[in-house]
Design an enzyme around this catalytic site. Sequence first.
Site, PDB file in Angstrom:
ATOM      1  N   THR A  46      60.195  22.398  95.216  1.00  0.00           N
ATOM      2  CA  THR A  46      59.988  23.605  96.262  1.00  0.00           C
ATOM      3  C   THR A  46      60.426  23.118  97.450  1.00  0.00           C
ATOM      4  O   THR A  46      60.672  24.023  98.299  1.00  0.00           O
ATOM      5  CB  THR A  46      58.464  23.841  95.927  1.00  0.00           C
ATOM      6  OG1 THR A  46      57.749  22.638  96.013  1.00  0.00           O
ATOM      7  CG2 THR A  46      58.338  24.656  94.513  1.00  0.00           C
ATOM      8  N   THR A  47      60.162  21.756  97.740  1.00  0.00           N
ATOM      9  CA  THR A  47      60.588  21.384  99.388  1.00  0.00           C
ATOM     10  C   THR A  47      62.029  21.588  99.593  1.00  0.00           C
ATOM     11  O   THR A  47      62.378  21.515 100.834  1.00  0.00           O
ATOM     12  CB  THR A  47      60.083  19.963  99.502  1.00  0.00           C
ATOM     13  OG1 THR A  47      58.605  19.958  99.199  1.00  0.00           O
ATOM     14  CG2 THR A  47      60.453  19.368 100.978  1.00  0.00           C
ATOM     15  N   TYR A 109      52.655  31.928  88.819  1.00  0.00           N
ATOM     16  CA  TYR A 109      52.519  33.616  88.630  1.00  0.00           C
ATOM     17  C   TYR A 109      51.778  34.050  87.317  1.00  0.00           C
ATOM     18  O   TYR A 109      51.099  34.841  87.279  1.00  0.00           O
ATOM     19  CB  TYR A 109      53.881  34.296  88.868  1.00  0.00           C
ATOM     20  CG  TYR A 109      53.544  36.013  89.117  1.00  0.00           C
ATOM     21  CD1 TYR A 109      52.976  36.475  90.440  1.00  0.00           C
ATOM     22  CD2 TYR A 109      53.784  36.825  88.166  1.00  0.00           C
ATOM     23  CE1 TYR A 109      52.913  37.548  90.483  1.00  0.00           C
ATOM     24  CE2 TYR A 109      53.710  37.891  88.127  1.00  0.00           C
ATOM     25  CZ  TYR A 109      53.105  38.565  89.363  1.00  0.00           C
ATOM     26  OH  TYR A 109      52.644  39.846  89.611  1.00  0.00           O
ATOM     27  N   TYR A 135      53.839  18.868  86.967  1.00  0.00           N
ATOM     28  CA  TYR A 135      53.734  19.121  88.107  1.00  0.00           C
ATOM     29  C   TYR A 135      52.631  19.900  88.347  1.00  0.00           C
ATOM     30  O   TYR A 135      52.844  21.161  88.081  1.00  0.00           O
ATOM     31  CB  TYR A 135      54.908  19.398  88.856  1.00  0.00           C
ATOM     32  CG  TYR A 135      54.864  19.776  90.155  1.00  0.00           C
ATOM     33  CD1 TYR A 135      53.769  19.513  91.065  1.00  0.00           C
ATOM     34  CD2 TYR A 135      55.809  20.437  91.011  1.00  0.00           C
ATOM     35  CE1 TYR A 135      53.628  19.695  92.491  1.00  0.00           C
ATOM     36  CE2 TYR A 135      55.938  20.559  92.407  1.00  0.00           C
ATOM     37  CZ  TYR A 135      54.845  20.289  93.152  1.00  0.00           C
ATOM     38  OH  TYR A 135      54.718  20.531  94.441  1.00  0.00           O
ATOM     39  N   ARG A 140      50.309  26.741  94.658  1.00  0.00           N
ATOM     40  CA  ARG A 140      51.356  27.631  94.532  1.00  0.00           C
ATOM     41  C   ARG A 140      51.497  28.509  93.358  1.00  0.00           C
ATOM     42  O   ARG A 140      52.187  29.345  93.145  1.00  0.00           O
ATOM     43  CB  ARG A 140      52.636  26.670  94.564  1.00  0.00           C
ATOM     44  CG  ARG A 140      52.706  26.148  96.087  1.00  0.00           C
ATOM     45  CD  ARG A 140      54.227  25.260  96.195  1.00  0.00           C
ATOM     46  NE  ARG A 140      54.180  24.686  97.566  1.00  0.00           N
ATOM     47  CZ  ARG A 140      54.851  25.340  98.484  1.00  0.00           C
ATOM     48  NH1 ARG A 140      55.303  26.690  98.510  1.00  0.00           N
ATOM     49  NH2 ARG A 140      55.183  24.770  99.976  1.00  0.00           N
ATOM     50  N   LYS A 164      52.493  14.843  88.535  1.00  0.00           N
ATOM     51  CA  LYS A 164      52.529  14.827  89.898  1.00  0.00           C
ATOM     52  C   LYS A 164      51.495  15.718  90.066  1.00  0.00           C
ATOM     53  O   LYS A 164      51.436  17.051  90.045  1.00  0.00           O
ATOM     54  CB  LYS A 164      53.753  15.357  90.635  1.00  0.00           C
ATOM     55  CG  LYS A 164      53.675  15.545  92.184  1.00  0.00           C
ATOM     56  CD  LYS A 164      54.894  16.415  92.723  1.00  0.00           C
ATOM     57  CE  LYS A 164      54.883  16.613  94.153  1.00  0.00           C
ATOM     58  NZ  LYS A 164      55.741  17.329  94.785  1.00  0.00           N
ATOM     59  N   ILE A 206      54.710  11.462  95.444  1.00  0.00           N
ATOM     60  CA  ILE A 206      56.004  12.198  95.532  1.00  0.00           C
ATOM     61  C   ILE A 206      55.672  12.832  96.773  1.00  0.00           C
ATOM     62  O   ILE A 206      54.947  13.937  96.744  1.00  0.00           O
ATOM     63  CB  ILE A 206      56.467  13.118  94.469  1.00  0.00           C
ATOM     64  CG1 ILE A 206      56.696  12.251  93.167  1.00  0.00           C
ATOM     65  CG2 ILE A 206      57.527  14.104  94.709  1.00  0.00           C
ATOM     66  CD1 ILE A 206      57.092  13.100  91.978  1.00  0.00           C
TER      67      ILE A 206
END
Length: 291
Positions: A46-47, A109, A135, A140, A164, A206
């Site tokens: 996402t980064t 979502y 993750y 988010r 993560k 991370i």
Amino acid sequence: MQKFIGTGVALVTPFRDDLTVDVVALTKLVNFNIENGTNYLVINGTTGESGTITEDEKLLIIDVIVKANNKRVPLVLGVGGNNTLSVVNELKTRDLSEIDGILSVAPYYSKPTQEGFYQHYKAIAEATDKPIILYNVPGRTAKNMEPSTTIRLANDFSNIVAVKEAGNNQQQYNTLLKNKPANFLIISGDDDLALGVALAGGSGVISVIGQAFPREFSTMINHGLEGNNKEGYAIHFKMMDIIDYIFEENNPAGIKTVLQELDICSNNVRLPLVKASTALETKIKKFVENF
């Protein structure tokens, strides 16, 4: 999985002013990190603004990073989403020959049940023989994957090797560390908690900020892994403000502003993200100048 111990960084995707991928800056970022102690690189997280990257651009980004890396450090590719069949199909059809591991974000979502999380990752684990890093980032995705689900997956699938964890919840880290299988890695996804997690028995981080200050951040994490509390926190305290700054508005606008100040890449981001505000940019610039 020794290759995922230490400091990994979630690379940004540098953009030119016309918002095309800046290959030169991306190569510079990869070299800067490897030469300054980063242990492995994460591609298209996402980064990296994965939500706005086209398939052709993803192939380009992978190719540029693979070539710049030249097998120096392990590479982890972000492959995730809330359409399980689509994720499985990508894993089965994409060339992963240069990739050492998969980072797969919990479905966003959709807000699945814990059994939904389990079945999603079961399908992913059965679709590839690559090591998988779960993750969990409820801020988010809108739903927390509970430690019991993570541990269940770790026990049931040999290629699910790590999580993560980015719930910014120290108690959840502690529960994972207490109950995990012996060889399963707990990797911090929270820059502000990473040192404490390493000191408690985690396997590293991370990181977002780590790509801007790889020497300092990886040294801090190594202190944590070695149990050097005092030395680790001396670095942590120096970096507390900039960690807060880069997440103050949105990610990766903050970290790209830091990287611009370091002359590595521009601060351009794609909508719906916008550049850091003038007030935030001023704070970041002052920090970098005085660091």
